[in-house]
Design a protein around this motif. Structure first.
Motif, PDB file in Angstrom:
ATOM      1  N   SER A 186       0.673  -1.146  -0.074  1.00 60.12           N
ATOM      2  CA  SER A 186      -0.123  -0.072   0.024  1.00 60.12           C
ATOM      3  C   SER A 186       0.957   1.352   0.044  1.00 60.12           C
ATOM      4  CB  SER A 186      -0.634  -0.060   1.366  1.00 60.12           C
ATOM      5  OG  SER A 186      -1.844  -0.989   1.172  1.00 60.12           O
ATOM      6  N   LEU A 187       0.446   2.475  -0.489  1.00 61.01           N
ATOM      7  CA  LEU A 187       0.955   3.797  -0.468  1.00 61.01           C
ATOM      8  C   LEU A 187       0.459   4.115   0.475  1.00 61.01           C
ATOM      9  CD1 LEU A 187       2.719   5.820  -1.926  1.00 61.01           C
ATOM     10  CD2 LEU A 187       0.593   6.741  -2.953  1.00 61.01           C
ATOM     11  N   GLU A 188       1.707   4.509   1.652  1.00 64.68           N
ATOM     12  CA  GLU A 188       1.229   5.042   2.953  1.00 64.68           C
ATOM     13  C   GLU A 188       1.431   6.674   2.664  1.00 64.68           C
ATOM     14  OE1 GLU A 188       2.692   4.498   7.222  1.00 64.68           O
ATOM     15  OE2 GLU A 188       4.262   5.912   6.457  1.00 64.68           O
ATOM     16  N   ILE A 189       0.233   7.281   2.901  1.00 67.03           N
ATOM     17  CA  ILE A 189      -0.268   8.721   2.944  1.00 67.03           C
ATOM     18  C   ILE A 189       0.381   9.706   4.009  1.00 67.03           C
ATOM     19  CG2 ILE A 189      -1.797  10.408   2.744  1.00 67.03           C
ATOM     20  CD1 ILE A 189      -1.460   8.593   0.248  1.00 67.03           C
ATOM     21  N   GLN A 190       0.039   8.931   5.241  1.00 69.78           N
ATOM     22  CA  GLN A 190       0.310   9.790   6.607  1.00 69.78           C
ATOM     23  C   GLN A 190       0.609   8.776   7.769  1.00 69.78           C
ATOM     24  OE1 GLN A 190      -2.539  12.585   7.561  1.00 69.78           O
ATOM     25  NE2 GLN A 190      -1.142  13.893   8.886  1.00 69.78           N
ATOM     26  N   LYS A 191       1.473   8.946   8.763  1.00 69.04           N
ATOM     27  CA  LYS A 191       1.359   8.372  10.013  1.00 69.04           C
ATOM     28  C   LYS A 191       0.846   9.157  11.024  1.00 69.04           C
ATOM     29  CE  LYS A 191       5.844   5.544   8.806  1.00 69.04           C
ATOM     30  NZ  LYS A 191       7.215   5.589   9.225  1.00 69.04           N
ATOM     31  N   LEU A 192       0.070   8.348  11.715  1.00 70.19           N
ATOM     32  CA  LEU A 192      -0.550   9.267  12.820  1.00 70.19           C
ATOM     33  C   LEU A 192      -0.088   8.798  14.249  1.00 70.19           C
ATOM     34  CD1 LEU A 192      -4.538   9.282  11.457  1.00 70.19           C
ATOM     35  CD2 LEU A 192      -2.484  11.012  11.080  1.00 70.19           C
ATOM     36  N   LYS A 193       0.156   9.631  14.950  1.00 69.23           N
ATOM     37  CA  LYS A 193       0.336   9.235  16.449  1.00 69.23           C
ATOM     38  C   LYS A 193      -0.507   9.685  17.544  1.00 69.23           C
ATOM     39  CE  LYS A 193       3.050  13.549  16.873  1.00 69.23           C
ATOM     40  NZ  LYS A 193       3.940  14.427  16.156  1.00 69.23           N
ATOM     41  N   ALA A 194      -0.442   9.667  18.769  1.00 71.31           N
ATOM     42  CA  ALA A 194      -1.350   9.854  19.750  1.00 71.31           C
ATOM     43  C   ALA A 194      -1.751  11.202  19.810  1.00 71.31           C
ATOM     44  CB  ALA A 194      -0.795   9.629  21.101  1.00 71.31           C
ATOM     45  N   GLY A 195      -2.979  11.445  19.787  1.00 68.72           N
ATOM     46  CA  GLY A 195      -3.790  12.931  19.987  1.00 68.72           C
ATOM     47  C   GLY A 195      -4.208  13.104  18.385  1.00 68.72           C
ATOM     48  N   GLN A 196      -3.864  12.521  17.217  1.00 66.74           N
ATOM     49  CA  GLN A 196      -4.252  12.796  15.958  1.00 66.74           C
ATOM     50  C   GLN A 196      -5.566  12.159  15.575  1.00 66.74           C
ATOM     51  OE1 GLN A 196      -0.334  12.267  13.943  1.00 66.74           O
ATOM     52  NE2 GLN A 196      -1.109  14.041  13.189  1.00 66.74           N
ATOM     53  N   MET A 197      -6.427  12.928  14.865  1.00 66.51           N
ATOM     54  CA  MET A 197      -7.492  12.246  14.459  1.00 66.51           C
ATOM     55  C   MET A 197      -7.603  11.511  13.223  1.00 66.51           C
ATOM     56  SD  MET A 197      -9.814  13.746  16.699  1.00 66.51           S
ATOM     57  CE  MET A 197     -11.458  13.431  15.857  1.00 66.51           C
ATOM     58  N   LEU A 198      -8.597  10.675  12.824  1.00 66.17           N
ATOM     59  CA  LEU A 198      -8.653   9.551  11.966  1.00 66.17           C
ATOM     60  C   LEU A 198     -10.044   9.544  11.463  1.00 66.17           C
ATOM     61  CD1 LEU A 198      -7.233   7.739  10.069  1.00 66.17           C
ATOM     62  CD2 LEU A 198      -7.504   5.865  11.928  1.00 66.17           C
TER      63      LEU A 198
END
Length: 157
Positions: A71-83
């Motif tokens: 898969s093409l990774e668009i963004q890595k999210l960490k604690a505190g981020q919205m999804l």
């Protein structure tokens, strides 16, 4: 995590800072905790979307799945981020895929209940739409940039 602790968490979270106390309380009442193991898919591109998430701990990869290969990774999210914003815009289908990069704990919000409240209370709906419009813009800009980085066509930036 209790409903009160969810409400307390939302009351200090930057994403929700523009909402009044009553709106934050309503949102916290629709939320629950969900855990996902490393490597598991939280949601898949094109499937029905009726939730959104706030990452409490761990890491999530927002991806565009390939027909073949990785898969093409668009963004890595960490604690505190919205999804997740697909629950808000018809046809209510996920525009990306989300996979846990490590064991993660998330707050899961019931988008169906929230969307119904948006229709009943237009001021609340507009406030929510403004919040998620920023998230949509950020995510789509990341997708555009990542696609350009991978594709590298002459004359595009």
């Amino acid at each position: 995590m209790t409903q009160q602790s969810i409400e307390d968490y939302l009351s200090t979270h930057a994403f929700f800072s523009e909402l009044d106390k009553q709106s934050k309380k309503f949102l916290s009442d629709t939320a629950g905790v969900v855990n996902i193991k490393q490597g598991d898919v939280l949601f898949k591109l094109g499937t029905s979307a009726d939730k959104f998430y706030l990452l409490k701990s761990g890491a999530i990869s927002v991806q565009v799945p390939a027909l073949e290969g990785p898969s093409l990774e668009i963004q890595k999210l960490k604690a505190g981020q919205m999804l997740g914003w697909s629950w808000l815009i018809p046809p209510y289908r996920w525009n990306f895929q989300a996979r846990a990069l490590e064991d993660s704990e998330l707050l899961e919000f019931d988008g169906s209940i929230i969307l119904a409240h948006c229709e009943e209370e237009p001021a609340f709906g507009y406030a929510v739409l403004k919040l998620f419009a920023g998230l949509m813009s950020e995510r789509l800009d990341r997708a555009r940039q990542k696609t350009m980085d991978q594709w590298e066509p002459a004359g595009f930036a």
